[in-house]
Write a protein that holds these residues in place. Sequence first.
Motif, PDB file in Angstrom:
ATOM      1  N   LEU A 191       7.598  11.480 -10.108  1.00 23.10           N
ATOM      2  CA  LEU A 191       7.973  10.093  -9.841  1.00 23.10           C
ATOM      3  C   LEU A 191       8.427   9.914  -8.395  1.00 23.10           C
ATOM      4  N   ARG A 192       9.115  10.937  -7.859  1.00 26.21           N
ATOM      5  CA  ARG A 192       9.531  10.859  -6.451  1.00 26.21           C
ATOM      6  C   ARG A 192       8.305  10.794  -5.539  1.00 26.21           C
ATOM      7  N   ARG A 193       7.273  11.551  -5.909  1.00 25.84           N
ATOM      8  CA  ARG A 193       6.075  11.544  -5.070  1.00 25.84           C
ATOM      9  C   ARG A 193       5.331  10.204  -5.170  1.00 25.84           C
ATOM     10  N   LEU A 194       5.333   9.618  -6.374  1.00 27.80           N
ATOM     11  CA  LEU A 194       4.727   8.287  -6.521  1.00 27.80           C
ATOM     12  C   LEU A 194       5.471   7.272  -5.653  1.00 27.80           C
ATOM     13  N   HIS A 195       6.788   7.345  -5.715  1.00 24.00           N
ATOM     14  CA  HIS A 195       7.650   6.458  -4.936  1.00 24.00           C
ATOM     15  C   HIS A 195       7.361   6.631  -3.438  1.00 24.00           C
ATOM     16  N   ALA A 196       7.312   7.890  -3.014  1.00 24.98           N
ATOM     17  CA  ALA A 196       7.068   8.195  -1.600  1.00 24.98           C
ATOM     18  C   ALA A 196       5.678   7.709  -1.173  1.00 24.98           C
ATOM     19  N   THR A 197       4.695   7.850  -2.060  1.00 22.99           N
ATOM     20  CA  THR A 197       3.338   7.387  -1.750  1.00 22.99           C
ATOM     21  C   THR A 197       3.340   5.871  -1.549  1.00 22.99           C
ATOM     22  N   ALA A 198       4.036   5.162  -2.446  1.00 24.19           N
ATOM     23  CA  ALA A 198       4.101   3.698  -2.329  1.00 24.19           C
ATOM     24  C   ALA A 198       4.755   3.301  -1.004  1.00 24.19           C
ATOM     25  N   ARG A 199       5.839   3.995  -0.649  1.00 24.31           N
ATOM     26  CA  ARG A 199       6.542   3.687   0.610  1.00 24.31           C
ATOM     27  C   ARG A 199       5.651   3.966   1.809  1.00 24.31           C
ATOM     28  N   ASN A 200       4.989   5.101   1.744  1.00 26.44           N
ATOM     29  CA  ASN A 200       4.128   5.493   2.856  1.00 26.44           C
ATOM     30  C   ASN A 200       2.967   4.510   3.035  1.00 26.44           C
ATOM     31  N   MET A 201       2.339   4.115   1.940  1.00 31.11           N
ATOM     32  CA  MET A 201       1.218   3.169   2.022  1.00 31.11           C
ATOM     33  C   MET A 201       1.711   1.825   2.560  1.00 31.11           C
ATOM     34  N   ALA A 202       2.917   1.434   2.115  1.00 34.23           N
ATOM     35  CA  ALA A 202       3.491   0.160   2.568  1.00 34.23           C
ATOM     36  C   ALA A 202       3.738   0.178   4.072  1.00 34.23           C
ATOM     37  N   SER A 203       4.123   1.351   4.589  1.00 32.90           N
ATOM     38  CA  SER A 203       4.434   1.443   6.021  1.00 32.90           C
ATOM     39  C   SER A 203       3.162   1.351   6.868  1.00 32.90           C
ATOM     40  N   ARG A 204       2.017   1.564   6.251  1.00 38.80           N
ATOM     41  CA  ARG A 204       0.764   1.563   7.012  1.00 38.80           C
ATOM     42  C   ARG A 204      -0.070   0.301   6.803  1.00 38.80           C
ATOM     43  N   THR A 205       0.457  -0.641   6.022  1.00 38.18           N
ATOM     44  CA  THR A 205      -0.315  -1.853   5.752  1.00 38.18           C
ATOM     45  C   THR A 205       0.296  -3.029   6.516  1.00 38.18           C
ATOM     46  N   VAL A 206      -0.412  -4.148   6.542  1.00 34.74           N
ATOM     47  CA  VAL A 206       0.110  -5.355   7.194  1.00 34.74           C
ATOM     48  C   VAL A 206       1.249  -5.895   6.329  1.00 34.74           C
ATOM     49  N   SER A 207       2.421  -6.031   6.905  1.00 30.18           N
ATOM     50  CA  SER A 207       3.562  -6.469   6.098  1.00 30.18           C
ATOM     51  C   SER A 207       3.558  -7.980   5.938  1.00 30.18           C
ATOM     52  N   ALA A 208       4.327  -8.457   4.971  1.00 32.45           N
ATOM     53  CA  ALA A 208       4.408  -9.891   4.701  1.00 32.45           C
ATOM     54  C   ALA A 208       5.051 -10.635   5.874  1.00 32.45           C
ATOM     55  N   ASP A 209       5.868  -9.932   6.655  1.00 35.15           N
ATOM     56  CA  ASP A 209       6.475 -10.558   7.835  1.00 35.15           C
ATOM     57  C   ASP A 209       5.405 -10.898   8.870  1.00 35.15           C
ATOM     58  N   GLN A 210       4.442  -9.974   9.011  1.00 35.33           N
ATOM     59  CA  GLN A 210       3.376 -10.190   9.988  1.00 35.33           C
ATOM     60  C   GLN A 210       2.389 -11.242   9.487  1.00 35.33           C
ATOM     61  N   ASP A 211       2.081 -11.174   8.187  1.00 36.46           N
ATOM     62  CA  ASP A 211       1.108 -12.110   7.606  1.00 36.46           C
ATOM     63  C   ASP A 211       1.481 -12.348   6.142  1.00 36.46           C
ATOM     64  N   PRO A 212       1.994 -13.555   5.857  1.00 33.95           N
ATOM     65  CA  PRO A 212       2.450 -13.822   4.484  1.00 33.95           C
ATOM     66  C   PRO A 212       1.342 -13.709   3.441  1.00 33.95           C
ATOM     67  N   THR A 213       0.073 -13.767   3.882  1.00 33.61           N
ATOM     68  CA  THR A 213      -1.010 -13.702   2.903  1.00 33.61           C
ATOM     69  C   THR A 213      -1.569 -12.284   2.756  1.00 33.61           C
ATOM     70  N   ALA A 214      -0.998 -11.320   3.475  1.00 29.52           N
ATOM     71  CA  ALA A 214      -1.506  -9.941   3.413  1.00 29.52           C
ATOM     72  C   ALA A 214      -1.424  -9.439   1.962  1.00 29.52           C
ATOM     73  N   PRO A 215      -2.541  -8.849   1.449  1.00 29.64           N
ATOM     74  CA  PRO A 215      -2.574  -8.507   0.016  1.00 29.64           C
ATOM     75  C   PRO A 215      -1.520  -7.477  -0.409  1.00 29.64           C
ATOM     76  N   TYR A 216      -1.142  -6.578   0.510  1.00 32.03           N
ATOM     77  CA  TYR A 216      -0.149  -5.558   0.141  1.00 32.03           C
ATOM     78  C   TYR A 216       1.156  -5.758   0.916  1.00 32.03           C
ATOM     79  N   GLY A 217       1.362  -6.986   1.421  1.00 30.39           N
ATOM     80  CA  GLY A 217       2.498  -7.264   2.299  1.00 30.39           C
ATOM     81  C   GLY A 217       3.854  -6.927   1.702  1.00 30.39           C
ATOM     82  N   LEU A 218       3.980  -7.023   0.367  1.00 27.01           N
ATOM     83  CA  LEU A 218       5.283  -6.776  -0.257  1.00 27.01           C
ATOM     84  C   LEU A 218       5.341  -5.435  -0.986  1.00 27.01           C
TER      85      LEU A 218
END
Length: 511
Positions: A369-396
């Motif tokens: 579960l820690r690795r799943l959590h870390a994977t989600a965090r890592n993927m989030a850090s590499r995607t367009v965030s909602a701050d940059q683009d509110p319509t970004a599919p993985y922004g949140l």
Amino acid sequence: MVVVTLTTRNQVWSALPPIGKRDDRPLDLPHLDAVTQAQVVARLLSPDFDAWSVAASRVGFCAKPIRLVGRSDTFDRGTAGLVRTYASAEEPTGVTFVRCGNRRASECESCSRLYAADTFQLIRAGVSGGKGVPERVAENPLVFATLTAPSFGSVHGTHPNHGRCRPRRDTGARCPHGRPLSCMAIHEQDDPALGQPLCPDCYDYASAVVWQWWAPELWRRFTITLRRMLAHHLRVLPANLGHVASVQYAKVAEYQLRGAVHFHALVRLDGPQTPDGFAPAPTTVTAPVLSALVEQAVQAVRVTADPVHDDDIQRVLAFGTQVDTRPVRTSSRTDDPDRELTPGQVAGYLAKYATKSATDTESKDSTHLRRLHATARNMASRTVSADQDPTAPYGLLGKWAHTLGFRGHFATKSRRYSVTLGALRRARQRAQARIAEANRTGTPVDLRQLEAELLADGADGTTVVIGSWAYAGTGWANDGETALATAAASRAREYAQERAQSRKQQSSGEK
Ligand SMILES: [Zn+2]
Ligand SMILES: [Zn+2]
Ligand SMILES: [Zn+2]
């Protein structure tokens, strides 16, 4: 363990619910430090102890109630007359306590039990009627379905009939990382290995996170697909399905040990909606037919998910192939195949999953579960965030890393499935006020009639409440008060269990 006997005042610790039942056994308090113990004693001996314990019992001995100050006035919608007023200043402690409402048992035992009870009532009303839902709802076809996540790699598991975990004739076979592809163990129910991958490096963590992210969309498309298939079956255009039938559901998301959610759902087919409910369901769709359509719809659903970041891939997502759909009332239970799956049982299953769901991933800590959590965090850090683009599919995605990518609600229902949790809550609050009033004036209350009246009241809104409230803080005044409330909540639970047990014995004795 310190045992406090609330000698002359113990009757105040009424075990709620039910209202009015008294429990006069001493409270068991855990070991407390000297300061907390002094706070407990000070509270017990305080002149306003009775008032305090009444206030505490009114919020069911919530572990962390919200404190409010203010007032509310209730007016009759028709006459505009003032029906009643209430102000926190009337309370002996000067504040009004409100339940924390947390559904997690680890946060508040009392509120989580109430949530489970309300969820049970809500789901059962949608199955057999009651609480304002017409009783003929019980005649409508009903299906209990479990929608699973697909496999993201082999995990240790228990198999039906106590079989081995991952048997293989060639037990020496290894994955590219040199780990065995088989597991001959027969795992116990509490084996920490359960749900853990045979090889974490083979396990597709990224896809698990992406699937979880789109799981609510998969569900949404399932409901659309089911409606389309039903329309086809009933030979009407999908847009005209509402003229002949209506699909209603309640669903609960439950985490499995591998950290993927399952949806457990009750799918009901009603006839077309009428002002007072619904017309009879079309006779050509029996429960087994509905069950088959649900299964086909689950298997047909696809969502194409864009890559999360530049190095990621596009995925076509689906539910797992393991779909379990069964008609209720003519199906068998899993734990006792000879007996029918009854409306009460399915409501019980869903209510249990509803409280279990939110606690599971956060309380169970595992490397996986820690690795799943870390994977989600890592993927989030590499995607367009909602701050940059509110319509970004993985922004949140980052915001939902702690739920392993699942951003849906744990328990949801279609609008017409049943009564709402809010209506149940409001009716209960008003019932408590009325009962308190009746106790003061000494007039008996017919609880059944009161409930019907209050639920109806909520529906057409004969009164309007105007309130002005301010937040004054969270929690009890000190650890001593919290310890008292927590002990009383546990006692109330024991009491409720004993009552349920004796009711069970009574009913089995009558058979
Ligand atoms: Zn609470
Ligand atoms: Zn195993
Ligand atoms: Zn491997």
